[in-house]
Design a protein around this motif. Sequence first.
Motif, PDB file in Angstrom:
ATOM      1  N   MET A 226      26.289  33.095  33.249  1.00  0.00           N
ATOM      2  CA  MET A 226      25.101  32.905  33.141  1.00  0.00           C
ATOM      3  C   MET A 226      24.687  31.954  34.175  1.00  0.00           C
ATOM      4  N   ARG A 227      23.219  31.706  34.764  1.00  0.00           N
ATOM      5  CA  ARG A 227      22.436  30.479  35.009  1.00  0.00           C
ATOM      6  C   ARG A 227      21.149  30.762  33.462  1.00  0.00           C
ATOM      7  N   GLY A 228      21.232  29.265  33.150  1.00  0.00           N
ATOM      8  CA  GLY A 228      20.429  29.061  33.131  1.00  0.00           C
ATOM      9  C   GLY A 228      20.895  29.062  31.168  1.00  0.00           C
ATOM     10  N   VAL A 229      22.289  29.327  31.486  1.00  0.00           N
ATOM     11  CA  VAL A 229      22.497  29.125  30.034  1.00  0.00           C
ATOM     12  C   VAL A 229      24.310  28.306  29.550  1.00  0.00           C
ATOM     13  N   ALA A 230      24.216  26.831  29.555  1.00  0.00           N
ATOM     14  CA  ALA A 230      25.286  26.355  30.502  1.00  0.00           C
ATOM     15  C   ALA A 230      25.850  25.537  28.682  1.00  0.00           C
ATOM     16  N   PHE A 231      26.695  24.600  29.021  1.00  0.00           N
ATOM     17  CA  PHE A 231      27.862  24.246  27.675  1.00  0.00           C
ATOM     18  C   PHE A 231      26.811  24.315  26.131  1.00  0.00           C
ATOM     19  N   ILE A 232      25.571  22.683  26.501  1.00  0.00           N
ATOM     20  CA  ILE A 232      24.561  23.287  25.973  1.00  0.00           C
ATOM     21  C   ILE A 232      23.960  23.469  24.933  1.00  0.00           C
ATOM     22  N   VAL A 233      23.688  24.972  26.054  1.00  0.00           N
ATOM     23  CA  VAL A 233      22.802  26.348  25.092  1.00  0.00           C
ATOM     24  C   VAL A 233      23.926  26.643  24.647  1.00  0.00           C
ATOM     25  N   ALA A 234      24.609  27.147  25.315  1.00  0.00           N
ATOM     26  CA  ALA A 234      25.622  28.345  24.484  1.00  0.00           C
ATOM     27  C   ALA A 234      26.241  27.323  23.633  1.00  0.00           C
ATOM     28  N   VAL A 235      26.295  25.943  23.541  1.00  0.00           N
ATOM     29  CA  VAL A 235      27.221  25.219  22.079  1.00  0.00           C
ATOM     30  C   VAL A 235      25.591  25.959  20.456  1.00  0.00           C
ATOM     31  N   THR A 236      25.200  25.431  21.108  1.00  0.00           N
ATOM     32  CA  THR A 236      23.691  25.531  20.303  1.00  0.00           C
ATOM     33  C   THR A 236      23.623  26.730  19.902  1.00  0.00           C
ATOM     34  N   VAL A 237      23.586  28.072  20.204  1.00  0.00           N
ATOM     35  CA  VAL A 237      22.820  29.267  19.878  1.00  0.00           C
ATOM     36  C   VAL A 237      25.117  30.020  18.871  1.00  0.00           C
ATOM     37  N   VAL A 238      25.942  28.858  19.650  1.00  0.00           N
ATOM     38  CA  VAL A 238      26.865  29.432  18.678  1.00  0.00           C
ATOM     39  C   VAL A 238      27.175  28.287  17.191  1.00  0.00           C
ATOM     40  N   ALA A 239      26.257  27.607  17.398  1.00  0.00           N
ATOM     41  CA  ALA A 239      25.907  26.649  16.177  1.00  0.00           C
ATOM     42  C   ALA A 239      25.631  27.621  15.262  1.00  0.00           C
ATOM     43  N   GLU A 240      24.346  27.755  15.275  1.00  0.00           N
ATOM     44  CA  GLU A 240      23.158  27.826  15.310  1.00  0.00           C
ATOM     45  C   GLU A 240      22.819  29.670  13.984  1.00  0.00           C
TER      46      GLU A 240
END
Length: 113
Positions: A1-15
């Motif tokens: 998905m555009r706009g969801v790179a590694f940092i965004v994905a890790v942040t959401v999974v961690a939260e």
Amino acid sequence: MRGVAFIVAVTVVAEVGDFHRFDNPRQLMAYLGLTPSEHSTGASVRRGGITKAGSGLARRALIKGAWSYRMQARVSRKLHDRIEGLPKSVRDIAWKGQVRMCRRYRHLVLPGR
């Protein structure tokens, strides 16, 4: 998905932690505070801005990722490199989702919402 790179994905999974604890996407969105607030009295229903409950960090990361859908649907060089090894069926689903999200954004913006 555009706009969801590694940092965004890790942040959401961690939260969020375990996504299986949510029965449907509405519960996840409510947990993240991405559902509209509501003020109801009798037959009158008035909806407001998002509730902002739950994790502010995950909500902020998702909202920043969603801003990329303001632009026209396209596959950037960086995104092309990420999806290069994926099967064609997965790439087709991703493209269809990207077109849908861009169209949805334009639909919401046109009437001044």
